[in-house]
Design an enzyme around this catalytic site. Structure first.
Site, PDB file in Angstrom:
ATOM      1  CG  ASP A   1      -2.081   0.932   1.115  1.00 42.22           C
ATOM      2  OD1 ASP A   1      -2.360   1.389  -0.007  1.00 42.22           O
ATOM      3  OD2 ASP A   1      -2.714   1.229   2.148  1.00 42.22           O
TER       4      ASP A   1
ATOM      5  CG  HIS B   1      -0.258   2.225  -9.224  1.00 41.61           C
ATOM      6  ND1 HIS B   1      -0.442   1.824  -7.921  1.00 41.61           N
ATOM      7  CD2 HIS B   1      -1.354   2.958  -9.550  1.00 41.61           C
ATOM      8  CE1 HIS B   1      -1.604   2.292  -7.477  1.00 41.61           C
ATOM      9  NE2 HIS B   1      -2.169   2.989  -8.442  1.00 41.61           N
TER      10      HIS B   1
ATOM     11  CG  LEU C   1       9.250 -17.184  -3.842  1.00 38.40           C
ATOM     12  CD1 LEU C   1       9.352 -17.071  -2.328  1.00 38.40           C
ATOM     13  CD2 LEU C   1       9.609 -15.842  -4.474  1.00 38.40           C
TER      14      LEU C   1
END
Ligand code: IPE
Ligand code: IPE
Ligand code: MG
Length: 261
Positions: A40, A57, A151
């Site tokens: 965020d 972004h 991962l």
């Protein structure tokens, strides 16, 4: 002393049901195996610089690359990133379209590298509302990386925890209606097995950047016993060093899962 074994057995069964048994106990420098991040603050990062929200972004996508790259070296086996919530459609068309383009660019640019690094990529969230090209690219990356295990990277796009639980409840109802499931067998494990995250360990640690202290509909079922770390940095400023600090803070926690520690 009374014999406590029946209670212990019940607790053990409950732990298996909730997934708690599979989770690191924390304390004494333990490292979280599954870290979930609410990324965020991109908009505020941009605003503070007089830039359009999309610039935030774009910088946020660079942070994603750094954190994903660092995760395995920090002992993280599962990394789940909140990229777009079911509520984020409320934003301007320009921002939503820009974000969707960024997801497609990220997959195109980073896909091969993720595969090379041994990441298994999955997406959670409702795909029906996404552009067909994006949904196709997502499915292709999932298939291309399905054999990897270095991962487990999960990206939540058009994800909402309440919708996910409602969908799982719908599947349970369908199975009961079809005579495949006895209503008496509807328990936590039955619902969990119908979530998008079925088979994932629950997150040990949830990190949220930008100083907000809420979960915004992110993995409400799965985080019932997660630890939380709230970090003030906006997501574009979130560094590998800060990531390491958050992981280390987990080691100082004592997790009890309802028992006496
Ligand atoms: C997080 O940053 C990214 C998404 C929700 C897509 P925000 O866009 O929410 O940034 P702020 O919270 O407005 O600063
Ligand atoms: C949560 O951030 C969603 C993502 C990070 C993708 P928001 O910025 O949408 O959450 P609220 O609106 O501040 O709760
Ligand atoms: Mg926000």
């Amino acid at each position: 002393m009374f014999n406590s074994s029946p209670l212990t057995a019940a607790q053990a069964a409950e732990e298996v049901k909730t997934g708690a048994a599979a989770q690191p106990a924390a304390g004494a420098g333990a490292r979280p195996r599954h870290v979930a991040i609410i990324m965020d603050g991109n908009g505020r990062w941009a605003k503070a610089r007089g830039l359009p929200r999309l610039a935030g972004h774009r910088r946020g996508a660079e942070t994603v690359r750094r954190i994903v790259e660092a995760a395995p070296d920090l002992g993280v086996e599962w990394l789940t990133l909140y990229a777009f919530s079911t509520e984020n459609w409320k934003r301007s068309t320009e921002e939503v379209t820009g974000l969707m383009e960024l997801f497609a660019i990220y997959i195109r640019r980073e896909g091969r590298e993720l595969k090379r690094r041994g990441a298994r990529v999955r997406f959670i969230g409702e795909r029906g509302r996404l552009a067909p090209d994006l949904a196709t690219a997502m499915a292709r990356l999932e298939a291309d990386t399905a054999g990897n295990d270095k991962l487990n990277l999960t990206i939540a796009i058009n994800y909402g925890g309440r919708d996910e639980i409602a969908a799982a409840a719908r599947r349970l109802a369908e199975d009961v209606a079809a005579g495949l499931l006895d209503p008496a067998c509807v328990d936590a494990a039955a619902l969990e097995s119908r979530l998008a995250t079925h088979g994932f360990p629950d997150p040990d640690l949830v990190i949220r950047t930008s100083g907000e202290m809420r979960t915004s509909n992110f993995l409400p079922w799965q985080t019932a016993y997660s630890e939380f770390a709230f970090v003030d940095d906006y997501w574009p400023d979130f560094s590998v060093e800060r990531f390491g600090e958050a992981l280390a803070s987990f080691g100082a926690r004592q997790r009890r899962f309802g028992a006496v520690g």
